[in-house]
Design an enzyme around this catalytic site. Structure first.
Site, mmCIF file in Angstrom:
data_model
loop_
_atom_site.group_PDB
_atom_site.id
_atom_site.type_symbol
_atom_site.label_atom_id
_atom_site.label_comp_id
_atom_site.label_asym_id
_atom_site.label_seq_id
_atom_site.Cartn_x
_atom_site.Cartn_y
_atom_site.Cartn_z
ATOM 1 N N CYS A 82 -14.385 -2.158 4.775
ATOM 2 C CA CYS A 82 -13.364 -1.366 4.083
ATOM 3 C C CYS A 82 -13.916 -0.420 3.029
ATOM 4 C CB CYS A 82 -12.324 -2.283 3.471
ATOM 5 S SG CYS A 82 -11.454 -3.210 4.735
ATOM 6 N N LYS A 110 -6.890 6.556 12.080
ATOM 7 C CA LYS A 110 -7.185 7.148 10.779
ATOM 8 C C LYS A 110 -7.605 8.603 10.896
ATOM 9 C CE LYS A 110 -8.356 2.787 8.665
ATOM 10 N NZ LYS A 110 -9.419 1.977 8.008
ATOM 11 N N ARG A 165 -2.573 6.279 9.643
ATOM 12 C CA ARG A 165 -2.505 5.884 8.238
ATOM 13 C C ARG A 165 -2.469 7.117 7.322
ATOM 14 N NH1 ARG A 165 -4.507 0.686 7.689
ATOM 15 N NH2 ARG A 165 -4.081 -0.538 9.566
ATOM 16 N N CYS A 199 -16.626 -8.631 4.156
ATOM 17 C CA CYS A 199 -16.673 -9.013 5.567
ATOM 18 C C CYS A 199 -17.020 -7.774 6.379
ATOM 19 C CB CYS A 199 -15.340 -9.629 6.017
ATOM 20 S SG CYS A 199 -14.147 -8.424 6.615
ATOM 21 N N ARG A 251 0.853 -1.189 0.000
ATOM 22 C CA ARG A 251 0.000 0.000 0.000
ATOM 23 C C ARG A 251 0.887 1.237 0.000
ATOM 24 N NH1 ARG A 251 -4.267 -0.163 4.589
ATOM 25 N NH2 ARG A 251 -5.186 -1.789 3.276
ATOM 26 N N LYS A 296 -4.896 0.499 14.585
ATOM 27 C CA LYS A 296 -4.787 1.487 13.504
ATOM 28 C C LYS A 296 -5.444 2.801 13.901
ATOM 29 C CE LYS A 296 -6.924 -1.058 10.536
ATOM 30 N NZ LYS A 296 -7.784 -1.692 9.495
ATOM 31 N N CYS A 327 -7.793 -10.802 -0.362
ATOM 32 C CA CYS A 327 -7.994 -10.452 1.045
ATOM 33 C C CYS A 327 -8.157 -11.697 1.910
ATOM 34 C CB CYS A 327 -9.199 -9.562 1.223
ATOM 35 S SG CYS A 327 -9.456 -9.202 2.963
ATOM 36 N N CYS A 355 -15.284 -3.296 -1.656
ATOM 37 C CA CYS A 355 -13.920 -3.523 -1.179
ATOM 38 C C CYS A 355 -13.280 -4.603 -2.032
ATOM 39 C CB CYS A 355 -13.948 -3.966 0.269
ATOM 40 S SG CYS A 355 -14.568 -5.656 0.427
HETATM 41 C C1 SRM Z 1 -7.872 -1.451 0.138
HETATM 42 C C2 SRM Z 1 -8.961 -1.191 1.194
HETATM 43 C C3 SRM Z 1 -10.364 -1.412 0.645
HETATM 44 C C4 SRM Z 1 -10.616 -0.804 -0.711
HETATM 45 O O1 SRM Z 1 -11.408 -1.426 -1.441
HETATM 46 O O2 SRM Z 1 -10.090 0.264 -1.023
HETATM 47 C C5 SRM Z 1 -8.817 -2.049 2.432
HETATM 48 C C6 SRM Z 1 -8.405 -3.338 2.354
HETATM 49 C C7 SRM Z 1 -8.146 -4.142 3.466
HETATM 50 N N1 SRM Z 1 -8.398 -3.805 4.714
HETATM 51 FE FE1 SRM Z 1 -9.490 -2.199 5.285
HETATM 52 N N2 SRM Z 1 -9.177 -1.407 3.568
HETATM 53 C C8 SRM Z 1 -9.440 -0.130 3.231
HETATM 54 C C9 SRM Z 1 -10.125 0.793 3.975
HETATM 55 C C10 SRM Z 1 -10.758 0.501 5.189
HETATM 56 C C11 SRM Z 1 -11.810 1.286 5.783
HETATM 57 C C12 SRM Z 1 -12.461 2.537 5.182
HETATM 58 C C13 SRM Z 1 -11.841 3.801 5.683
HETATM 59 O O3 SRM Z 1 -10.841 3.741 6.433
HETATM 60 O O4 SRM Z 1 -12.365 4.861 5.321
HETATM 61 C C14 SRM Z 1 -12.189 0.628 6.944
HETATM 62 C C15 SRM Z 1 -13.353 1.008 7.898
HETATM 63 C C16 SRM Z 1 -13.080 2.177 8.718
HETATM 64 C C17 SRM Z 1 -12.405 1.774 10.001
HETATM 65 O O5 SRM Z 1 -11.192 1.561 9.991
HETATM 66 O O6 SRM Z 1 -13.125 1.608 11.000
HETATM 67 C C18 SRM Z 1 -11.312 -0.541 7.053
HETATM 68 C C19 SRM Z 1 -11.354 -1.412 8.032
HETATM 69 C C20 SRM Z 1 -10.502 -2.573 8.141
HETATM 70 C C21 SRM Z 1 -10.423 -3.455 9.276
HETATM 71 C C22 SRM Z 1 -11.214 -3.325 10.591
HETATM 72 C C23 SRM Z 1 -10.547 -2.381 11.518
HETATM 73 C C24 SRM Z 1 -11.178 -2.445 12.879
HETATM 74 O O7 SRM Z 1 -11.316 -1.405 13.520
HETATM 75 O O8 SRM Z 1 -11.543 -3.561 13.302
HETATM 76 C C25 SRM Z 1 -9.484 -4.464 8.931
HETATM 77 C C26 SRM Z 1 -9.066 -5.679 9.757
HETATM 78 C C27 SRM Z 1 -8.161 -5.315 10.905
HETATM 79 O O9 SRM Z 1 -7.604 -4.203 10.910
HETATM 80 O O10 SRM Z 1 -8.015 -6.161 11.784
HETATM 81 C C28 SRM Z 1 -9.020 -4.137 7.615
HETATM 82 C C29 SRM Z 1 -8.072 -4.865 6.804
HETATM 83 C C30 SRM Z 1 -7.871 -4.782 5.557
HETATM 84 C C31 SRM Z 1 -6.999 -5.751 4.751
HETATM 85 C C32 SRM Z 1 -5.579 -5.259 4.816
HETATM 86 C C33 SRM Z 1 -7.140 -7.225 5.141
HETATM 87 C C34 SRM Z 1 -6.099 -7.752 6.116
HETATM 88 O O11 SRM Z 1 -5.947 -7.134 7.201
HETATM 89 O O12 SRM Z 1 -5.485 -8.771 5.791
HETATM 90 C C35 SRM Z 1 -7.592 -5.541 3.348
HETATM 91 C C36 SRM Z 1 -6.663 -5.829 2.170
HETATM 92 C C37 SRM Z 1 -7.477 -6.406 1.016
HETATM 93 C C38 SRM Z 1 -6.737 -6.441 -0.256
HETATM 94 O O13 SRM Z 1 -6.423 -7.574 -0.726
HETATM 95 O O14 SRM Z 1 -6.440 -5.382 -0.823
HETATM 96 N N3 SRM Z 1 -9.637 -3.000 7.157
HETATM 97 N N4 SRM Z 1 -10.458 -0.580 5.957
HETATM 98 C C39 SRM Z 1 -8.909 0.196 1.838
HETATM 99 C C40 SRM Z 1 -7.504 0.736 1.949
HETATM 100 C C41 SRM Z 1 -7.492 2.104 2.563
HETATM 101 C C42 SRM Z 1 -6.103 2.675 2.617
HETATM 102 O O15 SRM Z 1 -5.615 3.105 1.557
HETATM 103 O O16 SRM Z 1 -5.498 2.686 3.688
HETATM 104 S S1 SF4 Z 2 -13.983 -5.528 4.095
HETATM 105 FE FE1 SF4 Z 2 -13.226 -7.450 4.692
HETATM 106 S S2 SF4 Z 2 -13.171 -8.553 2.796
HETATM 107 FE FE2 SF4 Z 2 -13.335 -6.454 2.225
HETATM 108 S S3 SF4 Z 2 -11.237 -5.877 1.977
HETATM 109 FE FE3 SF4 Z 2 -11.816 -5.324 4.028
HETATM 110 S S4 SF4 Z 2 -11.118 -7.042 5.190
HETATM 111 FE FE4 SF4 Z 2 -11.178 -7.721 3.102
#
Ligand code: SRM
Ligand code: SF4
Ligand SMILES: Cc1cc2nc3c(=O)[nH]c(=O)nc-3n(C[C@H](O)[C@H](O)[C@H](O)COP(=O)(O)OP(=O)(O)OC[C@H]3O[C@@H](n4cnc5c(N)ncnc54)[C@H](O)[C@@H]3O)c2cc1C
Ligand SMILES: Cc1cc2nc3c(=O)[nH]c(=O)nc-3n(C[C@H](O)[C@H](O)[C@H](O)COP(=O)(O)O)c2cc1C
Lengths: 601, 569
Positions: B483, B215, B149, B479, B80, B213, B440, B434
């Protein structure tokens, strides 16, 4: 989620011990914990001090209760630890086995099995349970009438297939003749209560069955192979049913390497690592048809072979070689054909022309290039050479796979003179052999490629591609024996991602310490080609040190394309490290001492 | 800040001990990268690599097949790339494009937080990839992990001047909160950038970094495209006469939940006050430090700032913050958001520049048979002299286009048929999915690969109801991590298992209200059967300018969620 001990009062520990134990536990992954628990029990039960790996645990201590776990996110693993503690408190002897490293064959001799497994995807087993699950549900699953079992299924009732995996295990074990200790319990996401109730019931049932002093009785977890004289031989091959055929190369590979498992059940055949398996192939039906056409024979026409009458179609399929042209064959054919050109090809003046003609051509080419009128089927087959068996290094140990023999086979395919051609035996195994077509085989003993008698002696194994086969057998054997000798493996192939044959098995052996070290060379993953001999050079110092410490070196593989270079590499290394000019003598001496063994083809 | 005792560490989640032992995020990464027997990293290092912007993944499509073949999973890495505020130069864009084709799976992923993502990098190519990224003056450090981030900022091309100022603030925050450790340069850049060998220290984070994390987003009203209320910390730009004066401060946003665990819930941030622009860094730093000191390190599912806040109360938080600031935040200024979406096509900015906002379905840039998006954007980057801006909706803005260049760039947009993208249905252009499968590791159901086909089936229903011009925010995630901010969709889908989704309704159009569970664990047929009557009724019975998300609440399909804690109620 860190795993937590039950409160001190519920354990045999005093407060102080409880604290330290909890500290330790929090520091370990479920896998580490499971091993720890199992190992400690093992040590207590027979205060043995053997090298630790799952097999020796299973072998050495008389696990009366096997807790068999399949878990994706650790819930089941945690429960397994919990019930193990409870069992041990009742001085019942229980061992945790993770499904991913639990060979199905071991179930046969497991007396009491407690299955704790979750369900994933849409009613699928957790990843680490899939292999065992598939084997258990397949028709090669052994009968289990010795076994008693109980199943705790974890799941989530919001899913359509609630606790399906647990249910499948429960049903299948019963089908295979195992006795159910008590009915299965399905747990929802809030599984704690129902799980604990189940543990209580199971342990009560078991305590009453096993009573005190549970530790005494002994059942070996690994069935020991008994050697019995066999009536089968090269002359009288055994028809071995196919158990499993897997292509080992990942998507995108240009290699086509098969892992083949055959059954030797009831054959009385036995072998030792280093031996090879003789395989009698049949020709490809299409090729036979083409030949019959070229000759204008109908496949039904009768011929006599060894005083037995057979249809020529059948004879060409199973008894004669039709893909390689040999000199004697050509001579006989020439006399029939009375063709000037053929006789010319045969006379000593034209050896080169003869070779050129034969290379990459088969009998079909011959009879079309030099066709003969009115040749009788009998006369024709009399020209042919009998089909000859091919040898394949055995890739398994009977100690690990009783009644089975495994092979690692590269399918030979190539194109010459505008026709796609297939190696007879390798593609017979690859394309034709299936559940309904057993393979005629015999054991080809090879006393010049054997593990050292001393299980403590170090060994160095060098192979590439399919020549990894005998080394898989070596390692399985040494693990099963609990041999303490160090093992070093060099392996080479084209691409790391697709051609790392048996990768996950090597990784497991490295993790367990059975394999001391492994060096790999993937020729096509970078600009400049890299082969095993380079890796040997890079490790020259250690390698020589191993030799000086009595290591035996094993080289297996293609004479032209590998064994040669490896030999030269060994010479350079010895020369460089010993300062001894006469490294050739050093290697010859090793050979005399049977400490330099080669299996080249 | 006081370092944790061994005693405390033992009570904490394993990741905390990994950080503790990692020597400022080094762990055994170097050894892991060299291990030739596996394409994976050592288990602990897979946690640490995140702080370097790297996630270990495997191609889940091949998992079963390879297991049978006795091959380890097809391990590969996600990288990333941080792009503060989403702004990058054409030459950076070209480097990203080259790397995507040299080391990755020939695609680039624009994320929901204005970053680039690579997928499918093999371990042996990681180092060169990271090195080249840094060579083009972008980086990956802190793109993931328990740190702040990539800082988001409304790309907002039409108000160039205000944007310039706000954007600069976003970059400063991003810079200020970037970890200090030299591990990154040591491991990936062979130390080139760091001369001194003095021991590392992390004045803001400390050696255990944050509990989770963190944000931050900066929004420029009336756009809430960055979904400011989903962030742990937010700054809403307050301008007077087109000049930036300061920011309203929002805290405690976070969207993720866990199926079957009601104690986990999404939460929208509260506006706690206003600070003049010169105070921003200080405010950000102190809020990060409060979370560092009070965040729950014993349970990762309860570790985000949103829980710290609800556990201790917003008043406690304000007092704690004012104490640390040595002054109090002023009362919030008035602000209003009108939408979370992007407005597509050409818009004129000030100082006669233009910008073109391009819809990129689910943020995936690739070449396909009949849509050569990747080549097109490369061609544009080769002649473009302005900049590119990634939007928080996974779209791309070709910004700062001079009058002179407009024609040429428009020509390329036509030539490669990119203009077609902006003719997609309004519904599709307001949707996000997402990544999910196959990369993922947490995906339970398809998302990016499935949403397009679901939309194919929803569009006729929308059109039949005569709603083809009605924007409805629709979001899908594989899930409950959310995201693509699925709990902020007027229609939200959250994956439960292959082919099965929970359906959520009733978020509002401006990202200021969460949606609510309507149906659980349903398949496509059920989804369509559930939505069709609601859509038809919306067409008939909606009031003037009534948004879909408001309609489903008025008509009682779901109750309005007024606080994260009632999400499950
Ligand atoms: C790429 C992206 C989705 C997208 O379609 O663009 C993404 C993709 C992933 N997210 Fe996310 N998140 C992305 C924005 C978000 C958002 C939206 C936002 O931030 O506006 C959220 C919800 C907001 C929040 O954080 O509450 C989000 C909440 C999560 C979470 C849950 C965090 C939590 O509080 O529990 C995880 C899992 C974790 O962190 O344990 C996660 C984890 C992941 C992972 C890295 C899976 C992993 O941990 O193994 C995903 C990688 C998938 C892949 O193959 O690319 N991602 N993730 C976004 C990248 C943003 C960036 O550039 O940094
Ligand atoms: S929402 Fe769940 S399935 Fe979709 S990218 Fe985030 S961690 Fe992966
Ligand atoms: C002790 C021993 C152990 C062995 N172990 C293994 C093992 O573990 N795994 C394994 O895969 N093999 C092993 N082999 C080799 C195996 O016995 C066979 O030789 C191999 O499988 C090919 O046999 P085939 O019947 O498929 O091909 P054949 O029908 O015998 O055809 C092979 C012949 O085809 C011709 N040919 C091949 N390629 C070309 C080409 N490109 N152009 C023109 N002509 C060509 C050559 O004349 C070659 O000799 C071992 C051999 C020995 C002696
Ligand atoms: C993606 C996913 C799919 C699941 N599918 C099922 C299912 O089909 N049937 C079921 O009973 N439980 C299902 N579950 C629930 C798990 O079996 C349950 O969480 C169990 O406690 C996990 O135990 P473990 O940690 O030992 O793997 C699923 C869980 C997840 C995350």
């Amino acid at each position: 989620m860190p795993i937590l001990l039950p409160g001190a009062e519920q354990t045999p520990l005093n407060a102080e011990q409880h604290r330290t134990a909890q500290q330790l536990i929090v520091g370990l992954s479920p896998e580490q914990l499971a091993w720890f628990a199992g190992y400690m029990t093992a040590q207590i039960v027979n205060n043995s001090t053997l090298p630790v790996n799952d097999l020796t645990i299973a072998e050495k201590h008389d696990a009366q209760i096997t807790i068999l776990v399949g878990s994706q996110t650790g819930n089941s693993s945690a429960l397994a630890l919990q019930i193990q503690t409870l069992a041990n408190k009742r001085s019942l002897n229980a061992v945790i086995q993770h499904m991913e490293d639990y060979p199905l064959t071991q179930l046969k001799s497991a007396q009491f099995v407690l299955v704790i497994v979750s369900t994933y995807g849409e009613g699928e087993p957790p990843d680490n349970a899939k292999e065992l699950y598939e084997q258990l549900l397949s028709k090669r699953a052994p009968s289990l009438n010795q076994t008693h079992f109980a199943v705790l299924a974890l799941g989530d009732s919001s899913y359509e297939f609630f606790c399906k995996t647990g249910a499948d295990f429960d049903q299948r074990l019963a089908e295979l003749g195992a006795t159910r200790i008590l009915p299965r319990v399905d747990c929802d996401v809030d599984y704690e209560a129902s799980a604990e109730a189940w543990m209580e019931d199971v342990l009560n049932a078991l305590s009453s069955r096993l009573g005190a002093g549970a530790q005494q009785s002994a059942i070996s977890a690994v069935p020991v192979f008994k050697t019995t004289a066999s009536s089968y031989s090269r002359k009288n091959p055994f028809s071995a049913p196919l158990l499993e055929k897997i292509i080992l190369n990942g998507r995108g590979s240009i290699k086509e390497t098969y892992h083949i498992e055959l059954s030797l059940e009831n054959s009385g055949l036995s072998y030792a690592p280093g031996d090879a398996l003789g395989v009698y192939p049949s020709n490809a039906p299409k090729l036979v048809d083409a030949l019959l056409q070229a000759l204008h024979f109908s496949s039904a026409e009768a011929v006599v072979i060894d005083a037995k009458q057979r249809a020529i179609g059948d004879a060409l399929l199973h008894h004669y070689e039709i893909t390689t042209i040999t000199r004697p064959m050509l001579q006989k054919y020439a006399t029939l054909a009375k063709l000037e050109a053929l006789h010319q090809l045969l006379d000593d003046g034209h050896k080169e022309a003869f070779n050129v003609y034969c290379y990459g051509r088969d009998i079909i080419d011959l009879v079309t290039d030099f066709s003969v009128r009115h040749i009788s089927p009998q006369a024709f087959v009399d020209c042919l050479r009998k089909q000859s068996p091919r040898l394949y290094s055995i890739a398994s140990s009977l100690k690990r796979h009783p009644d089975e023999v495994h092979l690692t086979v590269a399918a030979v395919r190539y194109e010459t003179y505008g026709r796609r051609r297939k190696g007879v035996a390798s593609t017979f195994l690859a394309d034709s052999v299936d559940e309904n077509h057993p393979v005629p085989v015999y054991i080809h003993h090879n006393n010049n490629f054997k593990l050292p008698n001393d299980p403590a002696a170090p060994i160095i194994m060098i192979g590439s591609g399919t020549s990894i086969a005998p080394f898989r057998a070596f390692i399985e054997e040494r693990e099963a024996m609990g041999a303490t000798g160090k093992n070093w493996l060099f392996f080479g192939d084209q691409h790391f991602t697709t051609d790392f044959l048996y990768q996950t098995e090597w990784q497991r052996y490295l993790k367990k310490g059975v394999l001391t070290r492994m060096d790999v060379a993937f020729s096509r993953d970078q600009e400049q080609k890299i082969y095993v001999q380079q890796r040997m050079q890079e490790r020259a110092k250690e390698l020589y040190a191993w030799l000086e410490n009595g290591a035996t070196v094993y080289v297996c593989g293609d004479e032209k394309r590998m064994a040669q270079d490896v030999h030269t590499a060994l010479q350079t290394i010895v020369a460089a490290e010993s300062g001894n000019k006469d490294s050739a003598a050093y290697l010859t001496l090793l050979q005399k001492q049977k400490r330099y063994q080669r299996d080249v083809y | 800040m006081t370092e944790a005792t061994q005693e405390q560490l033992n009570q904490r989640v394993p990741v905390e001990r990994i950080k503790d032992a990692s020597n400022y995020l080094r762990g055994t990464l170097v050894a892991s990268l060299q291990d030739p027997i596996t394409g994976a990293l050592a288990e602990d290092d897979t946690q640490l690599s995140k702080y370097h912007g790297i996630y270990q993944q495997d191609d889940r499509d091949l998992r079963d097949e390879r297991r049978k073949q006795k091959l380890e999973p097809h391990y590969q890495f996600l990288v990333r790339i941080r792009v503060p505020g989403g702004v990058c130069t054409p030459s950076q864009r070209l480097t990203i494009d080259r790397l995507a084709n040299q080391y990755c799976n020939h695609t680039i992923r624009l994320t929901t937080r204005q970053a680039f993502q690579f997928h499918g990098i093999l371990k042996r190519h990681l180092k060169s990839t990271i090195a080249d990224i840094n060579a083009t003056l972008l980086d990956t450090i802190a793109a993931c992990g328990d740190v702040n981030r990539n800082v988001m900022c409304t790309p907002n091309p039409e108000q160039s001047r205000l944007h310039a100022e706000v954007y600069e603030t976003a970059c400063k925050i991003n810079q200020h909160l970037t970890p200090n450790t030299t591990a990154y340069h040591e491991i990936w850049l062979d130390n080139t950038l760091v001369a001194s060998n003095k021991p590392d220290e992390e004045p803001i984070y400390g050696k255990h970094y944050l509990p989770r994390k963190f944000k931050i987003a900066v929004a420029i009203p009336p756009n809430n495209d960055v979904d400011i209320f989903a962030n742990d910390l937010g700054f809403i730009a307050i301008a007077e006469a087109d000049r930036l004066v300061g920011f309203n401060v929002t805290v405690g946003g976070g969207l993720s939940i866990t199926h079957g665990e009601p104690e986990t819930y999404p939460r929208l941030a509260d506006v706690i006050g206003y600070c003049p622009k010169d105070q921003v860094l200080k405010v950000a730093e102190e809020i990060v430090k409060i979370q560092r000191d009070f965040g729950d390190r014993t349970n990762r599912k309860h570790a985000r700032l949103k829980y710290t806040l609800d556990d201790r109360g917003i008043e406690w938080f304000k007092t704690e913050l004012n104490q640390r600031l040595g002054c109090s935040l002023e009362a919030p200024k008035v602000f209003a958001f009108t939408s979370t979406g992007d407005s597509y096509g050409w818009v004129a900015g000030l100082d006669n520049t233009w910008s073109y906002t391009l819809f990129i379905e689910n943020g995936r840039i690739a070449d396909t048979e009949n849509y050569r998006l990747m080549s097109a954007l490369r061609a544009i980057a080769e002649i473009h002299s302005g900049d590119f801006r990634l939007t928080a909706n996974q779209n791309l803005i070709i910004a700062q286009v001079s009058d002179a260049q407009k024609a040429a760039i428009d020509g390329l947009l036509q030539q490669y048929g990119l203009v077609k993208a902006n003719q997609h249905s309004v519904l599709r252009r307001n949707s996000m999915a997402c990544v999910a499968f196959p990369t993922c590791g947490l995906a339970m159901a398809e998302s990016e690969r499935y949403l397009p086909t679901l939309l194919d089936k929803l569009e006729p229903i929308i059109n039949a109801a005569g709603l083809e011009n009605e924007p409805i925010v629709l979001r899908m995630t594989g899930c409950p991590n959310g995201c693509a901010r699925s709990v902020l969709g007027e229609i939200g889908f959250i994956g439960k298992a292959p082919g099965k989704y929970n359906l959520y309704l009733g978020a509002n159009f401006t990202g200021q209200r969460l949606n609510k569970l309507y149906r659980e664990n349903i398949n496509e047929a059920q989804i369509l059967a559930e939505l069709t009557p609601i859509i038809q009724r919306y067409a008939k019975e909606r009031q003037a300018d009534e948004r879909f998300g408001d309609f489903v609440i008025r008509t009682g399909y779901v109750n309005a969620v007024t606080a994260g804690k009632d999400f499950h109620a």
